[in-house]
Motif scaffolding. Structure first.
Motif, short mmCIF file in Angstrom:
data_model
loop_
_atom_site.label_atom_id
_atom_site.label_comp_id
_atom_site.label_asym_id
_atom_site.label_seq_id
_atom_site.Cartn_x
_atom_site.Cartn_y
_atom_site.Cartn_z
N GLU A 12 0.83 -1.20 0.00
CA GLU A 12 0.00 0.00 0.00
C GLU A 12 0.87 1.26 0.00
OE1 GLU A 12 -3.84 1.64 -0.18
OE2 GLU A 12 -3.19 -0.46 -0.25
N ARG A 13 1.87 1.26 0.84
CA ARG A 13 2.76 2.42 0.92
C ARG A 13 3.56 2.59 -0.37
NH1 ARG A 13 6.14 1.98 6.06
NH2 ARG A 13 4.03 1.97 6.92
N TRP A 16 1.33 4.45 -3.00
CA TRP A 16 1.14 5.88 -2.79
C TRP A 16 2.43 6.67 -3.01
CZ3 TRP A 16 -3.51 7.50 -3.18
CH2 TRP A 16 -4.58 6.72 -2.75
N HIS A 19 2.93 6.51 -6.87
CA HIS A 19 1.87 7.27 -7.53
C HIS A 19 2.12 8.78 -7.40
CE1 HIS A 19 -2.13 8.26 -8.95
NE2 HIS A 19 -2.42 8.89 -7.81
N THR A 20 2.41 9.22 -6.20
CA THR A 20 2.65 10.65 -5.97
C THR A 20 3.93 11.11 -6.64
OG1 THR A 20 1.49 10.47 -3.84
CG2 THR A 20 2.88 12.40 -4.18
N TRP A 55 -3.72 13.09 -10.61
CA TRP A 55 -3.43 12.25 -9.44
C TRP A 55 -4.72 11.64 -8.89
CZ3 TRP A 55 -4.72 12.36 -4.23
CH2 TRP A 55 -3.90 11.64 -3.35
N ILE A 59 -6.44 7.30 -9.40
CA ILE A 59 -6.60 6.44 -8.22
C ILE A 59 -7.67 5.36 -8.45
CG2 ILE A 59 -7.36 6.39 -5.81
CD1 ILE A 59 -5.95 9.05 -5.40
N ARG A 62 -6.57 2.17 -10.27
CA ARG A 62 -5.87 1.12 -9.53
C ARG A 62 -6.82 0.01 -9.13
NH1 ARG A 62 -3.92 1.44 -3.27
NH2 ARG A 62 -2.57 -0.40 -3.27
N TYR A 133 1.95 0.97 -13.90
CA TYR A 133 1.24 0.22 -12.85
C TYR A 133 1.34 -1.28 -13.10
CZ TYR A 133 -2.51 -1.62 -9.96
OH TYR A 133 -3.22 -2.37 -9.05
#
Length: 359
Positions: A12-13, A16, A19-20, A55, A59, A62, A133
């Motif tokens: 999960e981390r 993000w 992605h950012t 951004w 999301i 995903r 991704y």
């Protein structure tokens, strides 16, 4: 664990962060790519809005891609392209609003086609995001499969090592129990009790020590003392043991119970074969960066070819070689030679290693 390891320890981390970072990188490239076009702060603000909307819009992709991941390849590609196109159209509309309403201060172009002029560009960016991704997800899947394969190989390797060592114990146990039974039958209960006590201590050591791990040579010597004390009850004065252990080698690491099968072989083929018995000598010394251990007897000898004994149905020496091969790869030597003036000498050379407590 350092900062970067903690940062990427969870899936999960990882998403993000990537992605950012990806969208921030896109914003920087877009800004510096159009730096000569306009350097006003309003242009930077529009770019920031476009980055932020991109951004946000990607999301949901995903979670769509998660659901289609296990579909047939053509279905997955079709759904991914459709979802990416829908996201690109929404993003293009928002980019147009940011451009015409904020940057152009509400100016309306005469032709509606200008509102959709950046759909291709938006679709290309979304496709790049989608490709990254899927690429990262596929890479992580491959890494996980490699880790699973490595774990399975390691578990099989450990099981093989345990099998090699524990395969030897029944031979010794059978002989010892026979000796104890004989002592009980002839009324030597005190001697039998002592033998049972030593057998218990030796088996406890054998079971407590993991065959995967190495132990100090001094511990192996203590275990061999227990083993030889049991055998001396069987052979009495027919068995003589000579030790020559260099002090600096006592903390050297060796595979647990690596010497016991050698002593067992020497007793079986040297001591037990002659009425007057014989002597077993055990020595260790440091030789450069290696540890050299030798077990020799003065028995009748054996047929030796290419550094190995020619005996049928023997498992002790081949098992030792396999354990050494598994633990040290090719950085070891295991040879059997004729002892002078008679008997067999077994030599083991392994890397000289000392654990942290022994340094």
């Amino acid at each position: 664990m350092n900062f970067w390891q903690r940062l990427f320890e969870s899936t999960e981390r990882q998403f993000w962060v990537c992605h950012t970072a990806g969208w921030l990188g896109f914003g920087l490239i877009y800004y510096f790519g159009s730096f000569l076009h306009d350097m006003r702060s309003v242009w930077l603000f529009v770019i920031m809005l476009n980055v932020y909307t991109g951004w946000l819009i990607t999301i949901p992709l995903r979670y769509v891609y998660r659901r289609v991941w296990r579909l047939e390849p053509w279905r997955m590609v079709l759904v991914a392209l459709l979802a990416a196109y829908i996201a690109a159209v929404i993003w293009a509309v928002l980019r147009n609003i940011n451009y015409w309403e904020i940057y152009k201060h509400g100016y309306r172009p005469d032709e509606w086609v200008y509102y959709f002029s950046n759909i291709v560009h938006s679709f290309t960016v979304i496709l790049c995001w989608s490709g990254l991704y899927f690429g990262i997800k596929y890479y992580r899947l491959l890494q996980q499969e490699k880790q699973n394969a490595l774990k399975a190989t390691t578990m099989a390797h450990q099981a093989h090592l345990k099998m090699l060592r524990y395969q030897l114990n029944p031979h010794f146990l059978f002989n010892t129990l026979n000796a104890i039974s004989t002592l009980v039958l002839v009324g030597e209960t005190k001697t039998a009790n002592g033998m049972v006590s030593r057998l218990s201590d030796f088996l406890r050591y054998s079971l407590d020590k993991d065959p995967i791990k190495k132990v100090p040579l001094d511990q192996e010597i203590q275990a061999l003392d227990l083993y030889l004390a049991i055998e001396k009850v069987r052979f009495e004065d027919r068995l003589t043991v000579q030790w020559d252990i260099a002090d600096k080698t006592r903390q050297a690491l060796v595979p647990s119970l690596i010497l016991q099968p050698l002593i067992e072989n020497a007793i079986k083929y040297a001591i037990a074969k002659t009425e007057q018995g014989g002597m077993i000598s055990i020595s260790s010394k440091q030789f450069g960066q290696d540890l050299l251990i030798e077990v020799a007897d003065n028995g009748p000898g054996a047929d030796i070819q290419n550094g190995m004994l020619r005996r049928n149905h023997g498992v002790g020496l081949p098992n030792i070689r396999e354990r050494l091969q598994s633990l040290y790869d090719n950085n070891f030597s295991f040879t059997v030679s004729h002892n002078e003036p008679s008997g067999v000498r077994v030599s083991i050379r392994i890397p000289f290693q000392v654990d942290q407590d022994g340094k």
